[in-house]
Design a protein around this motif. Structure first.
Motif, PDB file in Angstrom:
ATOM      1  N   VAL A  30       0.836   0.242  25.769  1.00 41.86           N
ATOM      2  CA  VAL A  30      -0.521  -0.265  25.553  1.00 41.86           C
ATOM      3  C   VAL A  30      -0.634  -1.646  26.187  1.00 41.86           C
ATOM      4  CG1 VAL A  30      -2.301  -0.831  23.844  1.00 41.86           C
ATOM      5  CG2 VAL A  30      -0.638   1.000  23.366  1.00 41.86           C
ATOM      6  N   CYS A  31      -1.661  -1.821  26.999  1.00 43.13           N
ATOM      7  CA  CYS A  31      -1.944  -3.125  27.600  1.00 43.13           C
ATOM      8  C   CYS A  31      -2.631  -3.995  26.539  1.00 43.13           C
ATOM      9  CB  CYS A  31      -2.864  -2.914  28.807  1.00 43.13           C
ATOM     10  SG  CYS A  31      -3.305  -4.429  29.666  1.00 43.13           S
ATOM     11  N   THR A  32      -2.174  -5.234  26.419  1.00 46.99           N
ATOM     12  CA  THR A  32      -2.777  -6.139  25.422  1.00 46.99           C
ATOM     13  C   THR A  32      -3.227  -7.416  26.138  1.00 46.99           C
ATOM     14  OG1 THR A  32      -0.839  -7.455  24.850  1.00 46.99           O
ATOM     15  CG2 THR A  32      -1.002  -5.289  23.813  1.00 46.99           C
ATOM     16  N   GLU A  33      -3.669  -8.394  25.348  1.00 43.27           N
ATOM     17  CA  GLU A  33      -4.026  -9.700  25.934  1.00 43.27           C
ATOM     18  C   GLU A  33      -2.763 -10.430  26.386  1.00 43.27           C
ATOM     19  OE1 GLU A  33      -7.088 -10.848  26.207  1.00 43.27           O
ATOM     20  OE2 GLU A  33      -8.286  -9.637  24.817  1.00 43.27           O
ATOM     21  N   ALA A  34      -1.617 -10.029  25.823  1.00 42.97           N
ATOM     22  CA  ALA A  34      -0.368 -10.727  26.133  1.00 42.97           C
ATOM     23  C   ALA A  34       0.667  -9.726  26.634  1.00 42.97           C
ATOM     24  CB  ALA A  34       0.115 -11.466  24.887  1.00 42.97           C
ATOM     25  N   ALA A  35       1.845  -9.688  26.013  1.00 39.77           N
ATOM     26  CA  ALA A  35       2.898  -8.784  26.479  1.00 39.77           C
ATOM     27  C   ALA A  35       2.528  -7.335  26.160  1.00 39.77           C
ATOM     28  CB  ALA A  35       4.219  -9.147  25.805  1.00 39.77           C
ATOM     29  N   PRO A  36       2.995  -6.393  26.986  1.00 40.67           N
ATOM     30  CA  PRO A  36       2.681  -4.984  26.714  1.00 40.67           C
ATOM     31  C   PRO A  36       3.320  -4.501  25.409  1.00 40.67           C
ATOM     32  CG  PRO A  36       3.804  -5.256  28.845  1.00 40.67           C
ATOM     33  CD  PRO A  36       3.791  -6.588  28.204  1.00 40.67           C
TER      34      PRO A  36
ATOM     35  N   ARG B 276      11.196  -2.505  33.661  1.00 36.74           N
ATOM     36  CA  ARG B 276      10.489  -3.538  34.447  1.00 36.74           C
ATOM     37  C   ARG B 276       9.078  -3.060  34.795  1.00 36.74           C
ATOM     38  NH1 ARG B 276      15.812  -4.157  36.393  1.00 36.74           N
ATOM     39  NH2 ARG B 276      15.511  -2.786  38.174  1.00 36.74           N
ATOM     40  N   MET B 277       8.934  -1.769  35.063  1.00 38.39           N
ATOM     41  CA  MET B 277       7.586  -1.234  35.355  1.00 38.39           C
ATOM     42  C   MET B 277       6.691  -1.327  34.114  1.00 38.39           C
ATOM     43  SD  MET B 277       8.781   2.168  37.415  1.00 38.39           S
ATOM     44  CE  MET B 277      10.180   2.020  38.520  1.00 38.39           C
ATOM     45  N   CYS B 278       7.293  -1.030  32.958  1.00 39.23           N
ATOM     46  CA  CYS B 278       6.501  -1.119  31.711  1.00 39.23           C
ATOM     47  C   CYS B 278       6.000  -2.554  31.509  1.00 39.23           C
ATOM     48  CB  CYS B 278       7.341  -0.693  30.507  1.00 39.23           C
ATOM     49  SG  CYS B 278       7.740   1.059  30.478  1.00 39.23           S
ATOM     50  N   ASP B 279       6.807  -3.497  31.928  1.00 38.43           N
ATOM     51  CA  ASP B 279       6.426  -4.898  31.758  1.00 38.43           C
ATOM     52  C   ASP B 279       5.260  -5.285  32.665  1.00 38.43           C
ATOM     53  OD1 ASP B 279       7.083  -7.309  30.285  1.00 38.43           O
ATOM     54  OD2 ASP B 279       7.522  -8.166  32.263  1.00 38.43           O
ATOM     55  N   GLN B 280       4.969  -4.432  33.647  1.00 42.68           N
ATOM     56  CA  GLN B 280       3.821  -4.691  34.534  1.00 42.68           C
ATOM     57  C   GLN B 280       2.497  -4.263  33.912  1.00 42.68           C
ATOM     58  OE1 GLN B 280       5.841  -2.716  38.213  1.00 42.68           O
ATOM     59  NE2 GLN B 280       4.307  -4.072  39.071  1.00 42.68           N
ATOM     60  N   VAL B 281       2.566  -3.605  32.765  1.00 34.07           N
ATOM     61  CA  VAL B 281       1.327  -3.117  32.140  1.00 34.07           C
ATOM     62  C   VAL B 281       0.626  -4.305  31.470  1.00 34.07           C
ATOM     63  CG1 VAL B 281       0.344  -1.506  30.446  1.00 34.07           C
ATOM     64  CG2 VAL B 281       2.281  -0.801  31.868  1.00 34.07           C
ATOM     65  N   ARG B 282      -0.056  -5.061  32.292  1.00 29.65           N
ATOM     66  CA  ARG B 282      -0.700  -6.291  31.825  1.00 29.65           C
ATOM     67  C   ARG B 282      -2.114  -6.379  32.372  1.00 29.65           C
ATOM     68  NH1 ARG B 282       3.089 -10.403  29.967  1.00 29.65           N
ATOM     69  NH2 ARG B 282       5.133  -9.409  29.867  1.00 29.65           N
TER      70      ARG B 282
ATOM     71  N   GLN C 289      -0.862  -0.393  42.002  1.00 28.18           N
ATOM     72  CA  GLN C 289       0.226  -1.265  42.479  1.00 28.18           C
ATOM     73  C   GLN C 289       1.526  -0.925  41.751  1.00 28.18           C
ATOM     74  OE1 GLN C 289      -0.265  -3.413  45.098  1.00 28.18           O
ATOM     75  NE2 GLN C 289       1.985  -3.394  45.080  1.00 28.18           N
ATOM     76  N   ILE C 290       1.423  -0.605  40.462  1.00 26.80           N
ATOM     77  CA  ILE C 290       2.638  -0.224  39.714  1.00 26.80           C
ATOM     78  C   ILE C 290       3.248   1.021  40.352  1.00 26.80           C
ATOM     79  CG2 ILE C 290       3.589   0.420  37.459  1.00 26.80           C
ATOM     80  CD1 ILE C 290       1.386  -1.113  36.112  1.00 26.80           C
ATOM     81  N   HIS C 291       2.367   1.931  40.761  1.00 24.60           N
ATOM     82  CA  HIS C 291       2.843   3.167  41.405  1.00 24.60           C
ATOM     83  C   HIS C 291       3.575   2.851  42.718  1.00 24.60           C
ATOM     84  CE1 HIS C 291       2.799   7.354  42.762  1.00 24.60           C
ATOM     85  NE2 HIS C 291       2.369   6.889  43.923  1.00 24.60           N
ATOM     86  N   VAL C 292       2.964   2.029  43.532  1.00 25.00           N
ATOM     87  CA  VAL C 292       3.572   1.699  44.833  1.00 25.00           C
ATOM     88  C   VAL C 292       4.871   0.915  44.615  1.00 25.00           C
ATOM     89  CG1 VAL C 292       3.246   0.372  46.955  1.00 25.00           C
ATOM     90  CG2 VAL C 292       1.386   1.804  46.084  1.00 25.00           C
ATOM     91  N   ASP C 293       4.845  -0.028  43.695  1.00 24.63           N
ATOM     92  CA  ASP C 293       6.070  -0.794  43.395  1.00 24.63           C
ATOM     93  C   ASP C 293       7.176   0.133  42.890  1.00 24.63           C
ATOM     94  OD1 ASP C 293       4.722  -3.064  44.105  1.00 24.63           O
ATOM     95  OD2 ASP C 293       4.449  -3.817  42.064  1.00 24.63           O
ATOM     96  N   ALA C 294       6.774   1.162  42.134  1.00 26.67           N
ATOM     97  CA  ALA C 294       7.777   2.108  41.612  1.00 26.67           C
ATOM     98  C   ALA C 294       8.477   2.826  42.757  1.00 26.67           C
ATOM     99  CB  ALA C 294       7.106   3.115  40.673  1.00 26.67           C
ATOM    100  N   HIS C 295       7.713   3.180  43.792  1.00 28.02           N
ATOM    101  CA  HIS C 295       8.355   3.811  44.958  1.00 28.02           C
ATOM    102  C   HIS C 295       9.436   2.906  45.535  1.00 28.02           C
ATOM    103  CE1 HIS C 295       6.447   7.633  46.144  1.00 28.02           C
ATOM    104  NE2 HIS C 295       5.542   7.240  45.264  1.00 28.02           N
ATOM    105  N   LEU C 296       9.105   1.626  45.653  1.00 26.77           N
ATOM    106  CA  LEU C 296      10.073   0.690  46.236  1.00 26.77           C
ATOM    107  C   LEU C 296      11.298   0.567  45.328  1.00 26.77           C
ATOM    108  CD1 LEU C 296       7.558  -2.017  47.535  1.00 26.77           C
ATOM    109  CD2 LEU C 296       8.821  -0.337  48.891  1.00 26.77           C
ATOM    110  N   ALA C 297      11.048   0.480  44.018  1.00 22.18           N
ATOM    111  CA  ALA C 297      12.172   0.319  43.085  1.00 22.18           C
ATOM    112  C   ALA C 297      13.070   1.562  43.092  1.00 22.18           C
ATOM    113  CB  ALA C 297      11.641   0.065  41.679  1.00 22.18           C
TER     114      ALA C 297
END
Ligand code: GLY
Ligand code: MN
Ligand code: MN
Length: 443
Positions: free
Chosen positions: A425-431, A282-288, A295-303
């Motif tokens: 890799v971050c792309t224009e669409a899905a990671p 789910r974190m990888c899916d945030q690479v957008r 924010q991914i880092h902080v969200d990871a703490h919560l997860a």
């Protein structure tokens, strides 16, 4: 070393992009030429033993040459880049082989036999050159000056990988996942840390001098040492768990992969690995594009705190665990970093291509990247949960001991820790998850 046919056209585009970036960087710094020494051998003090050679990353950004000390690159806007290639007369060592392959047609190449001959081929006026390198590379008037305006621009934009670079990282990943599969088999067959490491190197076809970083091969409690690089010759009894953080290189580009495993002991540690794995996806899916990496880092703490709560290890909400620092005792490093030519790639904190830094969130000193994600950026996503005495003692000292179920900690401690790390890799669409793609391909 035979590249896919597409490498040639991808490389051509890559060089065009570097030329474009270099023209802007030189204009910013007020220079006419970019000059990049590949670097020199370094020797141990009072000894004639050399350290492993590490090529200047600014050099390998242009060329798939990682073992060519004493060479120079010269890039001048409007001209073909020039490679001054040192191929010494030397019967003690294997000398770099003559330039060949898909990249040579993009350079004017001169071969020199002695390092000082480079002076005849470098630009006429050293003062007009931005020279990027380490002090030891100085040759005559060509001492590295590393002008900030030039370095800042090039490093900031190096975060954006060209399609050629993504292709190179994909190749590095293929090598890495093959070796990870072999290492997992060795673990399940009962090998020691040292034995698993050797199996890994064999399967990767690379050893310490080629790998992008020192392998972390940790059985049982050793998984709780974040950068565990000892390698016991004998396996522990019994073997319970395995954490391996190991990469591979291809034409100077890195992959950085971590996996965690448990033997079937009936313990719920495997279930915790599965929970971290699902959260990591789910974190990888945030690479957008447009997402703040912080924010991914902080969200990871919560997860991760949510997982600890579900497993009864902590007795407070994820929000409370984050606010009180309890989550940091179990997840004490950053969620990841940029990756590419360097395993920890440059400019993770860069505020702009003119300089400046974006601060880390307070209380999170080990985060290595604070930039907003944009298409082309390649980052790692590497959440972990560890049972580290030193940090857990701090929780008690800081008055948060009641937040933790210490009996549950004791139950998990013999397994060390969990980390799952992919390169995304971050792309224009899905990671684009290079690591998962690689594992799926290898099977
Ligand atoms: N292998 C080092 C890291 O994951 O950053
Ligand atoms: Mn990493
Ligand atoms: Mn790693």
């Amino acid at each position: 070393m035979t590249p896919a046919p597409a490498a040639s056209s991808l490389y051509s585009h890559h060089i065009d992009e570097l030329q474009r970036r270099t023209a802007v960087a030189l204009e910013r710094g007020g220079f006419d030429h970019l000059v990049v020494p590949s670097g020199t051998l370094h020797y141990q003090v009072f000894d004639d033993r050399d350290y492993p050679y590490a090529v200047n990353p600014q050099f390998k950004a242009w060329l798939p040459l990682t073992k060519a000390p004493g060479s120079w690159l010269v890039a001048t806007p409007g001209q073909r880049p020039k490679l001054i290639f040192l191929q010494p007369f030397d019967y003690w060592h294997v000398v770099p082989s003559a330039p060949s392959g898909y990249w040579v047609e993009h350079f004017d190449i001169v071969v020199i036999r002695r390092p000082e001959e480079a002076l005849q081929h470098l630009p006429a006026h050293a003062g007009r050159c931005a020279i990027l390198g380490e002090p030891q590379s100085a040759l005559g008037a060509f001492a590295p000056n590393n002008p900030a305006a030039v370095v800042n621009y090039l490093e900031y934009h190096r975060a954006f990988k060209t399609p050629y670079e993504v292709a190179m990282m994909r190749e590095a990943t293929r090598r890495g996942v093959r070796a990870h599969r072999a290492a997992e088999r060795a673990f399940r067959a009962g090998a020691s840390e040292f034995g698993i490491h050797l199996v890994y190197c064999q399967a990767a076809g690379q050893d310490a001098g080629d790998l992008p970083y020192n392998n972390i091969v940790a059985l049982n409690e050793h998984g709780a040492v974040l950068h565990y690089t000892e390698r016991d010759l004998v396996p522990p009894k019994p073997v319970r768990s395995f954490l391996i953080d190991a990469g591979a290189s291809h034409h100077g580009y890195a992959c950085d992969i971590t996996r965690s495993y448990a033997l079937d002991t009936g313990h719920e540690f495997q279930a915790m690995i599965d929970a971290v794995d699902a959260a990591q996806l789910r974190m990888c899916d945030q690479v957008r594009a447009g997402v703040d990496y912080k924010q991914i880092h902080v969200d990871a703490h919560l997860a991760l705190a949510g997982i600890l709560w579900n497993f009864g290890v902590i007795k407070v909400s994820p929000e409370t665990a984050l606010a009180t620092g309890v989550s940091s005792a179990f997840f004490p490093h950053g969620i990841g970093h940029g990756i590419g030519l360097q395993v920890h790639d440059v400019a993770g904190f860069a505020a702009s291509d003119e300089g400046g830094t974006i601060a880390k969130p307070e209380g999170h000193p080990y985060l290595r990247m604070t930039r907003m994600l944009e298409p082309g950026m390649a980052v790692t996503i590497e959440p972990g949960i560890y049972f580290i005495d030193m940090l857990l003692d701090e929780v008690k000292k800081n008055g948060h001991g009641a937040s933790v179920d210490w009996a549950r900690v004791e139950a998990f401690k013999p397994f060390g820790g969990i980390r799952i790390e992919d390169d995304v890799v971050c792309t224009e669409a899905a990671p684009l998850n290079l690591t998962r793609e690689g594992f799926a391909e290898v099977g």
